[in-house]
Design a protein around this motif. Structure first.
Motif, PDB file in Angstrom:
ATOM      1  N   UNK A   1       0.861  -1.186   0.000  1.00 56.48           N
ATOM      2  CA  UNK A   1       0.000   0.000   0.000  1.00 56.48           C
ATOM      3  C   UNK A   1       0.896   1.235   0.000  1.00 56.48           C
ATOM      4  N   UNK A   2       0.685   2.127  -0.947  1.00 51.79           N
ATOM      5  CA  UNK A   2       1.467   3.365  -0.994  1.00 51.79           C
ATOM      6  C   UNK A   2       0.908   4.355   0.029  1.00 51.79           C
ATOM      7  N   UNK A   3       1.759   5.143   0.654  1.00 50.90           N
ATOM      8  CA  UNK A   3       3.224   5.164   0.514  1.00 50.90           C
ATOM      9  C   UNK A   3       3.940   4.353   1.590  1.00 50.90           C
ATOM     10  N   UNK A   4       3.201   3.585   2.370  1.00 54.48           N
ATOM     11  CA  UNK A   4       3.807   2.947   3.538  1.00 54.48           C
ATOM     12  C   UNK A   4       4.596   1.692   3.194  1.00 54.48           C
ATOM     13  N   UNK A   5       4.160   0.941   2.175  1.00 53.23           N
ATOM     14  CA  UNK A   5       4.852  -0.297   1.782  1.00 53.23           C
ATOM     15  C   UNK A   5       4.696  -0.449   0.280  1.00 53.23           C
ATOM     16  N   UNK A   6       5.590   0.190  -0.459  1.00 53.18           N
ATOM     17  CA  UNK A   6       5.434   0.255  -1.916  1.00 53.18           C
ATOM     18  C   UNK A   6       6.575  -0.442  -2.635  1.00 53.18           C
ATOM     19  N   UNK A   7       6.188  -1.346  -3.551  1.00 49.11           N
ATOM     20  CA  UNK A   7       7.137  -1.947  -4.478  1.00 49.11           C
ATOM     21  C   UNK A   7       6.802  -1.526  -5.901  1.00 49.11           C
ATOM     22  N   UNK A   8       5.518  -1.599  -6.259  1.00 48.52           N
ATOM     23  CA  UNK A   8       5.106  -1.253  -7.616  1.00 48.52           C
ATOM     24  C   UNK A   8       3.727  -0.639  -7.660  1.00 48.52           C
ATOM     25  N   UNK A   9       3.089  -0.784  -8.832  1.00 49.09           N
ATOM     26  CA  UNK A   9       1.795  -0.148  -9.051  1.00 49.09           C
ATOM     27  C   UNK A   9       0.686  -0.667  -8.163  1.00 49.09           C
ATOM     28  N   UNK A  10       0.789  -1.917  -7.690  1.00 46.62           N
ATOM     29  CA  UNK A  10      -0.223  -2.461  -6.784  1.00 46.62           C
ATOM     30  C   UNK A  10      -0.407  -1.557  -5.576  1.00 46.62           C
ATOM     31  N   UNK A  11       0.693  -1.062  -5.026  1.00 55.73           N
ATOM     32  CA  UNK A  11       0.626  -0.205  -3.840  1.00 55.73           C
ATOM     33  C   UNK A  11      -0.192   1.051  -4.115  1.00 55.73           C
TER      34      UNK A  11
END
Length: 491
Positions: A88-98
């Motif tokens: 989940x952006x911005x707390x745990x972001x790798x890619x577009x899923x977040x």
């Protein structure tokens, strides 16, 4: 209806919802009272607001009693939606899923739905992006590998959304690895998380309307819900599964399903979870079979995965085609808004483009690029450097732009060692150039500047379920140059 009004931000009401849930999980109020109070918070009942704002110095029991004195009137027209996800952006972001989890969550919240998110509590997540992070005075016990394990439950709000963070008390330290994915036991880590997420919902006594799980990491939720938790009486919800990329399906030996309590003999069948090609268990296939509705992230990609794009699942998708649909992703227009973007040197809009040229000049200065010709075109590219993203075309674009006298800025890195080394070599080759910059890392603030500064933006993916960068580029007045595939064909 005189009790209901607007006036407080989503952050406030999310905090109230988490407070009520904490009382319920800690057994300080009954499940029935919790459901009534949740709906009042969901509907933004002014009586709750007034009680909470006047509670300064009040003991917790007094606040609980004041809440319980209130009666609920009317029924809600919205839905109670819970997203179970690995990012989940911005707390745990790798890619577009977040970005999708946070953006979709806020969009659904604005439409009057009660939206909650359940995430793992990673040691490497951005804690400074969580408001009011606290651990509940409750331990949720969950089954795994034949034993019961304790889990701490943390709550907080992320961009106004209520979020639950699960911290396993398991000797495997599943989410204390200093990274989100790529561990040898990812199948175990995320099957554990999926089981605890459902256990949390079950023990809370919530009457959830929709449980939305995403990608293979939480695809376990669908069979667990219908084969385990529905039998325990937790059956109010319907399951939505979204596959953001069919290249990643979560396969493992059949016996590994037993870790989280699923019946291997029951599920290791061609019409359930047995992989269509390799005879292993396929978690994404299980989610397709067990979910009430299955979505992917663009209409064109939905068509593509009925053939080779389905990576072996095309027959399963055809069999379940009546519940499978492609819905084009969107972007969070609050986060990606050049007229309010705090990362820009000068904010601008479609009606006043002066700021775009000013940001181009600022980026050139920051990256020590030539600014002799203000109209010299600047090509941007922000991507993970993996084969899917068309790395050979990106390489070609760099050299071609240099040959034609343009400028090029690449932001991104590769998890593939030989690709990373190749682009490090290209960066070294152009280190004395005033027109080419390769920044082999991820930098959120810099990504905003590149979108704002670029005249063109390349997205040469070999396949692309949806893609968000082309939408962001258009939002910032940069022309996307893309291959005609997946979501790039739809927008």
């Amino acid at each position: 209806m005189e009790h209901y009004a607007e006036g407080m931000p989503s952050e406030f009401w999310s905090r109230i919802s988490l407070l009520i849930d904490g009382w319920s999980l800690e057994k300080k109020i009954s499940n029935n009272d919790a459901n009534i109070l949740r709906e009042m918070a969901w509907k933004r009942d002014n009586r709750l607001r007034e009680a909470y704002l006047s509670s300064g110095g009040m003991a917790e029991r007094e606040l609980i009693d004041s809440f319980l004195k209130m009666a609920l009137t009317g029924t809600s027209s919205g839905l109670h939606i819970v997203h179970i996800a690995a990012e989940m952006a911005p707390v745990a972001k790798v890619g577009g899923l977040a970005d999708v989890i946070s953006g979709l969550g806020k969009a659904l919240q604005k439409k009057g739905n009660l939206v909650e998110i359940i995430l793992p509590k990673y040691d490497c997540m951005q804690h400074n992006q969580i408001n009011n992070l606290k651990v509940l005075d409750v331990v949720v016990q969950s089954y795994f590998e034949g034993n019961m394990f304790a889990n701490k439950i943390w709550t907080g709000t992320v961009e106004g959304l209520p979020v639950y963070f699960i911290e396993p008390q398991h000797p495997g330290k599943f989410f204390w690895r200093a990274q989100y994915y790529g561990e040898h036991d990812d199948f175990k880590r995320f099957s554990y998380f999926s089981r605890v997420a459902l256990e949390l919902l079950y023990q809370s006594g919530k009457k959830v309307g929709i449980i939305h799980c995403h990608d293979w990491q939480t695809a376990f939720v669908a069979p667990l819900y219908w084969d385990v938790y529905a039998n325990l009486g937790f059956s109010s919800a319907r399951i939505c599964f979204t596959c953001h990329n069919f290249e990643y399906q979560g396969t493992a030996p059949a016996q590994d399903l037993a870790y989280c309590g699923l019946d291997v003999e029951h599920l290791d069948r061609p019409d359930r979870m047995r992989d269509n090609s390799h005879g292993r268990i396929n978690v994404v296939k299980g989610a397709i079979v067990y979910s009430n509705i299955v979505t992917t992230v663009s209409p064109t990609y939905a068509q593509e995965v009925h053939s080779e794009g389905g990576r072996g699942l095309q027959d399963t998708l055809k069999m379940h085609s009546k519940k499978f649909v492609g819905i084009l992703n969107g972007i969070n227009t609050d986060t990606w808004n050049p007229s309010t973007d705090r990362f820009l040197k000068i904010q601008y809009s479609a009606n006043d483009l002066y700021g775009k040229s000013a940001n181009k000049a600022a980026l050139r200065k920051q990256l020590k690029m030539s600014s002799a010709n203000a109209s010299q075109p600047l090509v941007g590219c922000i991507t993970r450097l993996v084969p899917q993203k068309g790395v050979h075309l990106i390489r070609h674009a760099i050299y071609k732009t240099a040959e034609l006298g343009g400028q090029f800025v690449l932001l991104g890195s590769s998890p593939v060692p030989n690709i990373q080394r190749e682009f490090e070599g290209i960066a070294d080759q152009f280190q004395n150039s005033s027109n080419i910059r390769l920044l082999l890392k991820y930098d959120d603030a810099l990504s905003h500047m590149i979108f704002a500064a670029s005249d063109m933006f390349i997205v040469p993916s070999m396949f692309e379920p949806c893609g968000l960068t082309q939408m962001i580029a258009m939002r910032y007045g940069s022309v996307p140059v893309v291959r005609r595939t997946g979501g790039l064909n739809d927008r």
